[in-house]
Design a protein around this motif. Sequence first.
Motif, PDB file in Angstrom:
ATOM      1  N   SER A  38     -81.436   0.262  26.830  1.00  0.00           N
ATOM      2  CA  SER A  38     -80.958  -1.041  27.302  1.00  0.00           C
ATOM      3  C   SER A  38     -81.923  -2.170  26.967  1.00  0.00           C
ATOM      4  CB  SER A  38     -80.733  -1.007  28.818  1.00  0.00           C
ATOM      5  OG  SER A  38     -81.970  -0.865  29.510  1.00  0.00           O
ATOM      6  N   ASP A  39     -82.740  -1.994  25.953  1.00  0.00           N
ATOM      7  CA  ASP A  39     -83.696  -2.991  25.453  1.00  0.00           C
ATOM      8  C   ASP A  39     -84.971  -3.082  26.277  1.00  0.00           C
ATOM      9  OD1 ASP A  39     -82.096  -3.774  23.253  1.00  0.00           O
ATOM     10  OD2 ASP A  39     -80.893  -5.015  24.584  1.00  0.00           O
ATOM     11  N   ILE A 125     -80.700 -10.537  31.059  1.00  0.00           N
ATOM     12  CA  ILE A 125     -80.030  -9.682  30.082  1.00  0.00           C
ATOM     13  C   ILE A 125     -80.685  -9.919  28.735  1.00  0.00           C
ATOM     14  CG2 ILE A 125     -77.835  -9.693  31.316  1.00  0.00           C
ATOM     15  CD1 ILE A 125     -76.764 -11.551  29.097  1.00  0.00           C
ATOM     16  N   SER A 126     -80.634  -8.928  27.885  1.00  0.00           N
ATOM     17  CA  SER A 126     -81.237  -9.073  26.569  1.00  0.00           C
ATOM     18  C   SER A 126     -80.339  -9.922  25.685  1.00  0.00           C
ATOM     19  CB  SER A 126     -81.462  -7.712  25.918  1.00  0.00           C
ATOM     20  OG  SER A 126     -80.263  -7.224  25.352  1.00  0.00           O
ATOM     21  N   ASP A 129     -77.391  -7.981  24.204  1.00  0.00           N
ATOM     22  CA  ASP A 129     -76.190  -7.914  25.043  1.00  0.00           C
ATOM     23  C   ASP A 129     -75.475  -9.257  25.074  1.00  0.00           C
ATOM     24  OD1 ASP A 129     -76.245  -5.258  25.742  1.00  0.00           O
ATOM     25  OD2 ASP A 129     -77.297  -5.553  27.621  1.00  0.00           O
ATOM     26  N   GLU A 156     -69.329  -2.616  23.034  1.00  0.00           N
ATOM     27  CA  GLU A 156     -69.731  -2.575  24.436  1.00  0.00           C
ATOM     28  C   GLU A 156     -71.035  -3.346  24.644  1.00  0.00           C
ATOM     29  OE1 GLU A 156     -68.191  -1.244  27.034  1.00  0.00           O
ATOM     30  OE2 GLU A 156     -66.503  -0.446  25.876  1.00  0.00           O
ATOM     31  N   TYR A 157     -71.100  -4.045  25.759  1.00  0.00           N
ATOM     32  CA  TYR A 157     -72.358  -4.673  26.151  1.00  0.00           C
ATOM     33  C   TYR A 157     -72.715  -4.205  27.554  1.00  0.00           C
ATOM     34  CZ  TYR A 157     -69.005  -7.940  28.264  1.00  0.00           C
ATOM     35  OH  TYR A 157     -67.956  -8.495  28.965  1.00  0.00           O
ATOM     36  N   ASN A 158     -73.936  -4.516  27.974  1.00  0.00           N
ATOM     37  CA  ASN A 158     -74.429  -4.059  29.269  1.00  0.00           C
ATOM     38  C   ASN A 158     -74.297  -2.546  29.395  1.00  0.00           C
ATOM     39  OD1 ASN A 158     -75.589  -4.327  31.792  1.00  0.00           O
ATOM     40  ND2 ASN A 158     -73.634  -4.608  32.839  1.00  0.00           N
ATOM     41  N   THR A 159     -74.715  -1.861  28.347  1.00  0.00           N
ATOM     42  CA  THR A 159     -74.645  -0.404  28.326  1.00  0.00           C
ATOM     43  C   THR A 159     -75.979   0.155  27.868  1.00  0.00           C
ATOM     44  OG1 THR A 159     -73.587   1.507  27.285  1.00  0.00           O
ATOM     45  CG2 THR A 159     -73.705  -0.482  25.972  1.00  0.00           C
ATOM     46  N   ARG A 165     -73.238   0.851  20.654  1.00  0.00           N
ATOM     47  CA  ARG A 165     -73.631  -0.344  19.909  1.00  0.00           C
ATOM     48  C   ARG A 165     -73.553  -0.090  18.410  1.00  0.00           C
ATOM     49  NH1 ARG A 165     -79.075  -3.152  22.266  1.00  0.00           N
ATOM     50  NH2 ARG A 165     -78.316  -3.783  24.308  1.00  0.00           N
ATOM     51  N   HIS A 170     -80.873  -3.193  17.715  1.00  0.00           N
ATOM     52  CA  HIS A 170     -81.805  -3.139  18.831  1.00  0.00           C
ATOM     53  C   HIS A 170     -83.143  -3.694  18.381  1.00  0.00           C
ATOM     54  CE1 HIS A 170     -83.786   0.274  16.882  1.00  0.00           C
ATOM     55  NE2 HIS A 170     -82.605   0.854  16.769  1.00  0.00           N
TER      56      HIS A 170
END
Length: 316
Positions: A38-39, A125-126, A129, A156-159, A165, A170
Amino acid sequence: MDNIFKSIANGDYLKTVYFNVCVLERYFSNPKYYISYSDYRGSISVKDEFNNKPEDSEYIKNFGHAYEKDNPEKRSIVAFASDLAKLSKKAQGHWYSHLLENSEDYYPNNGFIKNLIYGEWVEDISIFDALLMEIHYINKMCECINIPKIYKEEFEYNTMDKEDRPINYHIILLPTRDNYYNFINTLEKLVINNLEPEAFTRDANLIVSVERKTEEGFNKGTLVLMSEWFSKNVSAEKIEETIIRPLKMLRKIRQKPAHQLYDNLYDETIWEDQKELMQSVYSAVRAIRLLLTNHPDCEKVIIPKILFEGRNIVQY
């Protein structure tokens, strides 16, 4: 080899240890590992079909990005010694070979600290995302306007599932040209090659379309179509500078590895290059969403507060 990480932890469950970024390359470059990421934090495990020897099984419950106190641009990896103590001796040997001395010289990223050390909710949030979120809400606005979605595909985000992804989308771990150009290739496919030309060639309420072909009968490029479309439909200034130019720059960088040979060098300036490029591309895509927001048919699209305010969007 003795259980060195058990000795380091010495009963302290939250004892952090720091490693050279190379420690994660064997996992990210090997498809037999499942990466949850998640970064600001992640975990690693062996996929079931490759997990034939329990004694060699690797499970990294938590890892994160860390930085050197005297040089915050220099990245490293942080993990808990108590988690690493549960690894096999073989896996511990790999991690120990990348161990950085003087742990007091390093610190974890803020998300890792808040979530895993203090048990607090991470409000940030990154930017990775955030970009995927912007694409989603741009497409929702297109539906309201009754034109084709500007972006063909969403992700998808927030995953934390790396497989949800686009590949290589990343933070670059090991700063090599190969990794940088792999990221560039993915980013261009996400925000340029992913554009739907038909979105700009259909009339709608308060929307004037543009011609798909040139006078000579050739299809126009998607960035040309987008530039003409915005010029016809909004009065906002600096469209070229704010939206088109950053995307053209991304495409220009992408052309280098596609058309010429290069040496795969290790270069820590790549971290900053990625950060600056990601910021400029995100700003361009966000500007698209902001312009569409002004269309009266988009009033019912509720933009999340974090995107609306543009704060708490970070690059770890």
